[in-house]
Design a protein around this motif. Sequence first.
Motif, PDB file in Angstrom:
ATOM      1  N   GLU A 115      -2.829 -12.555 -15.969  1.00 16.65           N
ATOM      2  CA  GLU A 115      -1.414 -12.871 -15.746  1.00 16.65           C
ATOM      3  C   GLU A 115      -0.575 -11.601 -15.682  1.00 16.65           C
ATOM      4  OE1 GLU A 115       2.200 -15.271 -18.026  1.00 16.65           O
ATOM      5  OE2 GLU A 115       0.099 -15.658 -18.575  1.00 16.65           O
ATOM      6  N   ASN A 116      -0.852 -10.661 -16.599  1.00 17.73           N
ATOM      7  CA  ASN A 116      -0.119  -9.390 -16.601  1.00 17.73           C
ATOM      8  C   ASN A 116      -0.422  -8.579 -15.339  1.00 17.73           C
ATOM      9  OD1 ASN A 116       1.098  -9.871 -19.076  1.00 17.73           O
ATOM     10  ND2 ASN A 116      -0.583  -8.957 -20.230  1.00 17.73           N
ATOM     11  N   LEU A 117      -1.687  -8.616 -14.901  1.00 18.13           N
ATOM     12  CA  LEU A 117      -2.057  -7.883 -13.696  1.00 18.13           C
ATOM     13  C   LEU A 117      -1.362  -8.462 -12.461  1.00 18.13           C
ATOM     14  CD1 LEU A 117      -5.893  -7.243 -14.155  1.00 18.13           C
ATOM     15  CD2 LEU A 117      -4.048  -5.581 -14.326  1.00 18.13           C
ATOM     16  N   PHE A 118      -1.329  -9.803 -12.354  1.00 19.30           N
ATOM     17  CA  PHE A 118      -0.652 -10.442 -11.219  1.00 19.30           C
ATOM     18  C   PHE A 118       0.837 -10.091 -11.213  1.00 19.30           C
ATOM     19  CE2 PHE A 118      -4.221 -13.664 -11.241  1.00 19.30           C
ATOM     20  CZ  PHE A 118      -4.726 -13.272 -10.011  1.00 19.30           C
ATOM     21  N   ARG A 119       1.454 -10.089 -12.406  1.00 20.77           N
ATOM     22  CA  ARG A 119       2.873  -9.762 -12.501  1.00 20.77           C
ATOM     23  C   ARG A 119       3.116  -8.313 -12.068  1.00 20.77           C
ATOM     24  NH1 ARG A 119       3.457 -10.588 -17.542  1.00 20.77           N
ATOM     25  NH2 ARG A 119       3.841 -12.822 -17.383  1.00 20.77           N
ATOM     26  N   LYS A 120       2.229  -7.419 -12.530  1.00 23.19           N
ATOM     27  CA  LYS A 120       2.379  -6.009 -12.164  1.00 23.19           C
ATOM     28  C   LYS A 120       2.187  -5.816 -10.664  1.00 23.19           C
ATOM     29  CE  LYS A 120       1.025  -1.375 -13.527  1.00 23.19           C
ATOM     30  NZ  LYS A 120       0.249  -0.557 -14.465  1.00 23.19           N
ATOM     31  N   ALA A 121       1.198  -6.532 -10.078  1.00 20.91           N
ATOM     32  CA  ALA A 121       0.954  -6.422  -8.636  1.00 20.91           C
ATOM     33  C   ALA A 121       2.166  -6.875  -7.841  1.00 20.91           C
ATOM     34  CB  ALA A 121      -0.277  -7.247  -8.258  1.00 20.91           C
ATOM     35  N   GLN A 122       2.813  -7.952  -8.292  1.00 22.39           N
ATOM     36  CA  GLN A 122       4.003  -8.455  -7.600  1.00 22.39           C
ATOM     37  C   GLN A 122       5.138  -7.435  -7.655  1.00 22.39           C
ATOM     38  OE1 GLN A 122       4.199 -11.165  -5.731  1.00 22.39           O
ATOM     39  NE2 GLN A 122       6.298 -10.637  -5.191  1.00 22.39           N
ATOM     40  N   ASN A 123       5.342  -6.839  -8.825  1.00 29.09           N
ATOM     41  CA  ASN A 123       6.395  -5.824  -8.978  1.00 29.09           C
ATOM     42  C   ASN A 123       6.132  -4.620  -8.078  1.00 29.09           C
ATOM     43  OD1 ASN A 123       7.722  -7.382 -10.894  1.00 29.09           O
ATOM     44  ND2 ASN A 123       6.702  -6.392 -12.613  1.00 29.09           N
ATOM     45  N   LEU A 124       4.858  -4.216  -8.001  1.00 30.40           N
ATOM     46  CA  LEU A 124       4.510  -3.071  -7.155  1.00 30.40           C
ATOM     47  C   LEU A 124       4.743  -3.377  -5.680  1.00 30.40           C
ATOM     48  CD1 LEU A 124       1.253  -1.882  -8.971  1.00 30.40           C
ATOM     49  CD2 LEU A 124       3.408  -0.622  -8.818  1.00 30.40           C
ATOM     50  N   ARG A 125       4.456  -4.616  -5.265  1.00 32.70           N
ATOM     51  CA  ARG A 125       4.698  -4.989  -3.865  1.00 32.70           C
ATOM     52  C   ARG A 125       6.186  -4.915  -3.530  1.00 32.70           C
ATOM     53  NH1 ARG A 125       0.884  -9.175  -5.221  1.00 32.70           N
ATOM     54  NH2 ARG A 125      -1.174  -8.689  -4.340  1.00 32.70           N
ATOM     55  N   VAL A 126       7.032  -5.323  -4.476  1.00 34.33           N
ATOM     56  CA  VAL A 126       8.480  -5.253  -4.263  1.00 34.33           C
ATOM     57  C   VAL A 126       8.919  -3.803  -4.094  1.00 34.33           C
ATOM     58  CG1 VAL A 126      10.731  -5.661  -5.333  1.00 34.33           C
ATOM     59  CG2 VAL A 126       8.950  -7.416  -5.469  1.00 34.33           C
ATOM     60  N   ILE A 127       8.356  -2.910  -4.947  1.00 32.36           N
ATOM     61  CA  ILE A 127       8.697  -1.483  -4.873  1.00 32.36           C
ATOM     62  C   ILE A 127       8.278  -0.903  -3.530  1.00 32.36           C
ATOM     63  CG2 ILE A 127       8.145   0.787  -5.845  1.00 32.36           C
ATOM     64  CD1 ILE A 127       7.870  -0.595  -8.576  1.00 32.36           C
ATOM     65  N   ILE A 128       7.077  -1.272  -3.067  1.00 36.45           N
ATOM     66  CA  ILE A 128       6.561  -0.727  -1.800  1.00 36.45           C
ATOM     67  C   ILE A 128       7.358  -1.246  -0.616  1.00 36.45           C
ATOM     68  CG2 ILE A 128       4.552  -0.722  -0.261  1.00 36.45           C
ATOM     69  CD1 ILE A 128       2.819  -0.806  -2.846  1.00 36.45           C
ATOM     70  N   GLU A 129       7.787  -2.504  -0.675  1.00 41.12           N
ATOM     71  CA  GLU A 129       8.599  -3.055   0.414  1.00 41.12           C
ATOM     72  C   GLU A 129       9.922  -2.318   0.551  1.00 41.12           C
ATOM     73  OE1 GLU A 129       9.060  -7.211  -0.178  1.00 41.12           O
ATOM     74  OE2 GLU A 129       6.949  -7.695   0.176  1.00 41.12           O
ATOM     75  N   SER A 130      10.523  -1.949  -0.585  1.00 45.47           N
ATOM     76  CA  SER A 130      11.798  -1.235  -0.548  1.00 45.47           C
ATOM     77  C   SER A 130      11.622   0.251  -0.260  1.00 45.47           C
ATOM     78  CB  SER A 130      12.551  -1.418  -1.867  1.00 45.47           C
ATOM     79  OG  SER A 130      11.792  -0.897  -2.943  1.00 45.47           O
ATOM     80  N   ASP A 131      10.423   0.780  -0.597  1.00 42.85           N
ATOM     81  CA  ASP A 131      10.154   2.198  -0.363  1.00 42.85           C
ATOM     82  C   ASP A 131       8.716   2.368   0.128  1.00 42.85           C
ATOM     83  OD1 ASP A 131      10.015   4.927  -0.302  1.00 42.85           O
ATOM     84  OD2 ASP A 131      10.010   5.213  -2.472  1.00 42.85           O
ATOM     85  N   PRO A 132       8.463   2.197   1.430  1.00 44.23           N
ATOM     86  CA  PRO A 132       7.094   2.264   1.969  1.00 44.23           C
ATOM     87  C   PRO A 132       6.421   3.616   1.777  1.00 44.23           C
ATOM     88  CG  PRO A 132       8.622   1.264   3.550  1.00 44.23           C
ATOM     89  CD  PRO A 132       9.460   1.848   2.452  1.00 44.23           C
ATOM     90  N   SER A 133       7.181   4.666   1.492  1.00 41.09           N
ATOM     91  CA  SER A 133       6.595   5.993   1.317  1.00 41.09           C
ATOM     92  C   SER A 133       6.168   6.273  -0.117  1.00 41.09           C
ATOM     93  CB  SER A 133       7.602   7.071   1.759  1.00 41.09           C
ATOM     94  OG  SER A 133       8.740   7.054   0.906  1.00 41.09           O
TER      95      SER A 133
END
Length: 594
Positions: free
Chosen positions: A130-148
């Motif tokens: 559950e913690n890993l899925f939550r972290k993965a979702q947060n990271l995807r949001v960060i990458i979408e806002s900053d692809p670099s």
Amino acid sequence: MENKHLIIVPILLLFLSIFSRNLIFLVLALVSLILLEPNLIMKLFRGKLNFFNLFKKQSNNNYSIENGILTINGVFKAFLIVDDIPFDYRDFTNESLRSKIVSFHKVLDIVNNVDIIFQKKGLDKNKFLENLFRKAQNLRVIIESDPSNEKAKNELSLVQEMIKRISEGEPPFQYVVYFIITAESREESLAEANLLRKGLESIGIKARLASRYEIEEYLDRGVIRAKEKIGFPTQVPYLTTFSFPKSPNYRLISEGIYLGREIESSRPIFWNLNTTMNPHTLVIGPTGSGKTEFLISTGVKINTLYQIPVLFFDVKNDIKLRLKNYGIKPIVLNPLLYSLDLLSAENKANYGIYASQIENIITNSFRLDKYSSSILYKVILDALHKYQHPSWDNIIELINELDITDEFKIYLAKIINKIKSIDIESKGSSLVEKINDSIYVIDLSLIKSEELRRFVIYSILIKILDKYNIADDKLKISLVIDEAWTILKSENENYSLVADIIKRGRGYGIMLMMATQNIYDLGELSDIFLENSGLLLFMNNGDKKFWEEMKRFANISEDEIYRQLTFLGRGEAVIRFIGDPRSLVIKLDTLTNA
């Protein structure tokens, strides 16, 4: 005594309620407990005891817990918990491993009554996922806002790999190692624990007193029971400690500049410039190993992440071309077009210091003897005091006024004329004054004289020191020198400019990144450069003698040399951080990989 016998009744009722799922038995059991043991039932509801601890209390005698100490049956047990082991069995030959085990036994012999508990502690799979899925979702949001964001991308890749492995059935876990010292008094147990801790540190095992919470957690797992003890007696060879994988301090490699991936584990490795003791980098490796690509990639990342200027000294005219091929347009500064303005000293109160710096530059560049350099120091100091804006022609005039032989005057004048040809007078801003916050290339490719190339590099270093001479440890500028042998080989104890910057580290706010082909290129002060560089990289070199020499500066074993290091490919390196002997073998991230 009656209550202790009668307590069996509610216990049986509780078991009946569990197995028969009959609430009547549960109600009867709770009523019986309230009547027989009201204090215990209140503690139970207050969260002080869980169901199993309740009966552990009844079956065992009283015990108390404080930080580092468990008291049970009037016996004191001091708990040491292992925090860090900077090596594993693969770091040793058979002989050195035997020696390490013997040393371990000698450390254990210092104290009496010590038990070693080695536990594999399982983690809740569902909560972990559950913690890993939550972290993965947060990271995807960060990458979408900053692809670099390279760090977020690599973290997401690692998290996804962990999710895959756990989903395929691999259980998450962690290891815990305890040393438990038993004594008849609190003071004795603590004293022996402290003695054992120091002994363990002497062989590289870092341990500390366990907290009260850690001891309670230990008891909750049911390790200490009345008639059962789990552990390794001291007579058994202690091999488990050496199976811990080595790894540098997590804070140092978890964020900062992305260096690449560890080859064995594919773990992303970063370099945290905020926690490193020195911000300098030294790369050693033969031609074709990927040194230049690493310097270019890291320099660009530093400029992007820290918003500071980065200067590349380009001797072969290849750095400028490579940057342009990667779509990066550097500002090219040619010392043949812009003045070095070396004789300009802003602070007249420090003329003596500045004259000494110029003397060092000329002495190192042209490899002068002490007599020649002392004459130049006097002439330069006189010129700084005599002229408001001294020139190299003024220096030659003062040399001709000296009471020395004509032959020596001609020799010194010849050197000054060479300098004059490169340090042109200019009414505009000097080369260093043009540096702001971009990526710059100092083009040295048209300067064919090795002496003059050294002179230009040293002069820019000194002018940079003057420009960024502010008393704080904030990183202000990064200087990248690919063919570092150009200047390092000429340094010695009496005239050391780069070594001084390396040793002072953060105090200058200057980051030096240097690369050279072998350790001998570093000259007389090689140990200073190797021991004080915040990040060391040793790159592809099949020569086993090379790796044997590097063992002084990185914790690598004979087995690693013969099994892996002699077969490193282009762009692969052994890296080591200052103050941490543990090395890593990684595949470097470069712009060619993008």
